[in-house]
Design a protein around this motif. Structure first.
Motif, PDB file in Angstrom:
ATOM      1  N   ALA A  30       0.842  -1.199   0.000  1.00 33.47           N
ATOM      2  CA  ALA A  30       0.000   0.000   0.000  1.00 33.47           C
ATOM      3  C   ALA A  30       0.880   1.253   0.000  1.00 33.47           C
ATOM      4  N   VAL A  70      -8.089  -0.639  -2.128  1.00 33.34           N
ATOM      5  CA  VAL A  70      -8.150   0.826  -2.082  1.00 33.34           C
ATOM      6  C   VAL A  70      -9.602   1.186  -2.408  1.00 33.34           C
ATOM      7  N   ALA A 151      -5.556   3.145   1.700  1.00 36.74           N
ATOM      8  CA  ALA A 151      -5.614   1.701   1.452  1.00 36.74           C
ATOM      9  C   ALA A 151      -6.023   1.022   2.757  1.00 36.74           C
TER      10      ALA A 151
END
Ligand code: BT5
Length: 269
Positions: A30, A70, A151
């Motif tokens: 992420a 996400v 995320a």
């Protein structure tokens, strides 16, 4: 292995035999700006983590899986993803259990309810219990990406072959329950039910349907609880889960208190 519906929905999986923590792998991805929809799955973790800095024991053969996504949803609604994961895991486990439990010939005399099947229930906020013992845990973490989007990493640990001993509360595994399953088949069922549940959650009124399904499978509604929070212990009756996913406790004076975070103990101890 990923089920067809997950492949169609664009999910990928990165598998490990052994890794420090699948949540750490997912958080690293992420931070690097990875677009998500990736599962990190392992048969063993050496530094598995629980909430609030606690450790999660992940011996070889159990399932450790972390999903990095996400989401498009506003960040204030993302805590609800823990409920999506709980419902998905509950669905996957109840789908897997019957055949396995029937094979093992379990019956009520073993303390196993529901016609030979262990009763799987969700414990607020993030545990899965089987006949009252902890079978699985979920850890939700958020990570701001370089582009400013958030995320979410949803880490799921399932005791497939072994449960730790000597904890302050009972833990169990699928093997203990007489279900001869392996981690890859549990992962496959989880990835499949995740796709169904996440679609439901993303689908307008689906958010409430997830919370309702979570509540329908909740452990301990109506029971006495002690909730350990940052500022002390709250005792009362676990009344329900509201539509925002808060734990609603009624204290001795009849006040209804909505709790957003804490550790729940059933009973008066
Ligand atoms: C949880 O925390 O229950 C969340 C566990 C999430 C684990 C997954 S595995 C994949 C991903 N990668 C990670 O590194 N983590 C996630 P919590 O509610 O804080 O519970 C932790 C407590 O449960 C510990 O303090 C122990 O008392 C107990 N515990 C530790 N290992 C356990 C196990 N395998 N089974 C049952 N209880 C356990």
């Amino acid at each position: 292995p990923l089920p067809d519906n997950a492949v169609e929905a664009g999910y990928r999986v990165i598998g490990f035999d052994s890794v420090g923590s699948t949540n750490i792998e997912a958080m690293k991805a992420a931070m690097a700006g990875n677009a998500g929809k990736i599962w990190y799955a392992a048969l063993q973790q050496t530094e598995g983590r629980g909430r609030r800095g606690r450790a999660w024991e992940s011996p070889y053969g159990n399932l450790a899986a972390s999903l990095m996504i996400v989401p498009d949803a506003p960040s204030n609604s993302l805590a609800g993803l823990g409920f999506v994961a709980g419902v998905a895991l509950n669905t996957a486990l109840t789908r897997l259990m019957p055949a396995a439990a029937i094979r093992s010939g379990l019956d009520g005399a073993d303390g196993v309810s529901d016609g030979g099947r262990a009763r799987i229930a969700l414990k607020w906020p993030n545990d899965v219990l089987a006949d009252g013992a902890k079978l699985a845990g979920i850890l939700l973490e958020a990570q701001k990406r370089p582009d400013g989007r958030t995320a979410i990493v949803i880490g799921i640990g399932v005791n497939v072959v072994a449960a730790p001993q000597g904890l302050p509360y009972p833990a169990t595994s699928l093997a203990d329950l007489g279900a001869p399953l392996d981690a890859p088949s549990v992962f496959e069922a989880l990835a499949e039910s995740w796709v169904e549940c996440y679609q439901m959650w993303n689908n307008g009124s689906g958010t409430n349907r997830i919370i309702h399904r979570w509540r329908d499978n909740a452990a301990g509604i109506g029971a006495e609880v002690a909730v350990q929070r940052g500022d002390g212990v709250l005792r009362g009756i676990f009344e329900t889960i509201d539509d925002a996913g808060h734990l609603i406790v009624r204290d001795d004076e009849g006040h209804r208190i909505a709790i957003t975070a804490g550790d729940v103990h059933f009973g008066t101890t």
